[in-house]
Design a protein around this motif. Structure first.
Motif, mmCIF file in Angstrom:
data_model
loop_
_atom_site.group_PDB
_atom_site.id
_atom_site.type_symbol
_atom_site.label_atom_id
_atom_site.label_comp_id
_atom_site.label_asym_id
_atom_site.label_seq_id
_atom_site.Cartn_x
_atom_site.Cartn_y
_atom_site.Cartn_z
ATOM 1 N N CYS A 37 -26.742 -11.415 14.281
ATOM 2 C CA CYS A 37 -25.781 -10.363 13.958
ATOM 3 C C CYS A 37 -26.532 -9.116 13.488
ATOM 4 C CB CYS A 37 -24.758 -10.822 12.940
ATOM 5 S SG CYS A 37 -25.405 -11.241 11.326
ATOM 6 N N SER A 38 -25.793 -8.014 13.395
ATOM 7 C CA SER A 38 -26.427 -6.727 13.141
ATOM 8 C C SER A 38 -26.130 -6.122 11.771
ATOM 9 C CB SER A 38 -26.006 -5.731 14.230
ATOM 10 O OG SER A 38 -24.611 -5.551 14.199
ATOM 11 N N SER A 39 -25.443 -6.865 10.903
ATOM 12 C CA SER A 39 -25.143 -6.288 9.589
ATOM 13 C C SER A 39 -25.005 -7.384 8.539
ATOM 14 C CB SER A 39 -23.849 -5.471 9.639
ATOM 15 O OG SER A 39 -22.727 -6.334 9.730
ATOM 16 N N LEU A 57 -33.772 -12.080 7.557
ATOM 17 C CA LEU A 57 -32.919 -11.025 7.029
ATOM 18 C C LEU A 57 -33.676 -9.714 6.873
ATOM 19 C CD1 LEU A 57 -30.120 -10.426 5.764
ATOM 20 C CD2 LEU A 57 -30.994 -11.407 3.642
ATOM 21 N N ASP A 58 -33.232 -8.709 7.605
ATOM 22 C CA ASP A 58 -33.814 -7.372 7.474
ATOM 23 C C ASP A 58 -33.506 -6.844 6.080
ATOM 24 O OD1 ASP A 58 -34.969 -4.903 8.038
ATOM 25 O OD2 ASP A 58 -33.267 -4.171 9.184
ATOM 26 N N ILE A 59 -34.450 -6.187 5.477
ATOM 27 C CA ILE A 59 -34.262 -5.650 4.130
ATOM 28 C C ILE A 59 -33.434 -4.370 4.156
ATOM 29 C CG2 ILE A 59 -35.429 -4.632 2.138
ATOM 30 C CD1 ILE A 59 -37.766 -6.525 2.704
ATOM 31 N N ARG A 60 -33.777 -3.456 5.059
ATOM 32 C CA ARG A 60 -33.124 -2.151 5.090
ATOM 33 C C ARG A 60 -32.121 -2.085 6.236
ATOM 34 N NH1 ARG A 60 -37.291 2.530 3.778
ATOM 35 N NH2 ARG A 60 -35.489 3.280 2.654
ATOM 36 N N MET A 61 -30.855 -2.159 5.863
ATOM 37 C CA MET A 61 -29.758 -2.020 6.826
ATOM 38 C C MET A 61 -28.708 -1.103 6.221
ATOM 39 S SD MET A 61 -29.185 -5.916 8.211
ATOM 40 C CE MET A 61 -29.000 -6.639 6.578
ATOM 41 N N PRO A 62 -27.997 -0.374 7.058
ATOM 42 C CA PRO A 62 -26.914 0.457 6.532
ATOM 43 C C PRO A 62 -25.809 -0.428 5.965
ATOM 44 C CG PRO A 62 -27.098 0.688 8.934
ATOM 45 C CD PRO A 62 -28.162 -0.247 8.490
ATOM 46 N N GLY A 63 -25.095 0.123 5.021
ATOM 47 C CA GLY A 63 -24.031 -0.677 4.399
ATOM 48 C C GLY A 63 -24.639 -1.645 3.404
ATOM 49 N N MET A 64 -24.480 -2.929 3.653
ATOM 50 C CA MET A 64 -25.003 -3.960 2.776
ATOM 51 C C MET A 64 -26.467 -4.240 3.127
ATOM 52 S SD MET A 64 -23.551 -7.826 2.181
ATOM 53 C CE MET A 64 -21.970 -7.242 1.599
ATOM 54 N N PRO A 80 -29.060 -21.139 2.331
ATOM 55 C CA PRO A 80 -30.154 -21.270 3.294
ATOM 56 C C PRO A 80 -31.421 -20.643 2.723
ATOM 57 C CG PRO A 80 -28.730 -19.444 3.900
ATOM 58 C CD PRO A 80 -28.086 -20.121 2.726
ATOM 59 N N ALA A 81 -32.554 -21.020 3.291
ATOM 60 C CA ALA A 81 -33.795 -20.339 2.950
ATOM 61 C C ALA A 81 -33.699 -18.930 3.535
ATOM 62 C CB ALA A 81 -34.984 -21.077 3.549
ATOM 63 N N ILE A 82 -34.286 -17.966 2.856
ATOM 64 C CA ILE A 82 -34.248 -16.576 3.303
ATOM 65 C C ILE A 82 -35.669 -16.088 3.533
ATOM 66 C CG2 ILE A 82 -33.651 -14.202 2.662
ATOM 67 C CD1 ILE A 82 -31.373 -15.454 0.973
ATOM 68 N N VAL A 83 -35.877 -15.488 4.693
ATOM 69 C CA VAL A 83 -37.146 -14.834 4.998
ATOM 70 C C VAL A 83 -36.814 -13.379 5.256
ATOM 71 C CG1 VAL A 83 -39.106 -14.688 6.568
ATOM 72 C CG2 VAL A 83 -38.117 -16.928 5.994
ATOM 73 N N PHE A 84 -37.328 -12.493 4.421
ATOM 74 C CA PHE A 84 -37.073 -11.066 4.616
ATOM 75 C C PHE A 84 -37.956 -10.541 5.745
ATOM 76 C CE2 PHE A 84 -35.684 -11.367 0.124
ATOM 77 C CZ PHE A 84 -34.390 -10.901 0.292
#
Length: 87
Positions: A37-39, A57-64, A80-84
């Protein structure tokens, strides 16, 4: 997917980054892309639906931002485990 497989949700606002991450995950033995997904707003319900083992998970996204998403996911009973990821 076997019991030893890791399901991965990819969250990034940039299409080229999502596509690259999909290719990289597909090459890893024992890993499968559960969703993309994109957001951050889209990621939260997808985590509940897909129950991935790992969220890229991308760190810098518009919105959230990815940091905000991680805070929400961290409050889950079985997060879940998170990898930035970031460009």
């Amino acid at each position: 997917m076997s019991a030893l497989s890791l399901s991965v949700l990819i969250v990034d606002d940039e299409l080229p980054a999502r596509e690259r991450l999909e290719r990289l995950v597909a090459e890893l033995p024992g890993c499968a892309v559960a969703g993309v997904c994109s957001s951050g707003a889209d990621a939260l319900p997808l985590v509940g639906k897909l129950r991935p083992s790992v969220v890229l998970l991308d760190i810098r996204m518009p919105g959230m931002t990815g940091i905000e998403v991680a805070r929400h996911l961290g409050a889950l009973e079985n997060p879940p485990a998170i990898v930035f990821t970031t460009a």
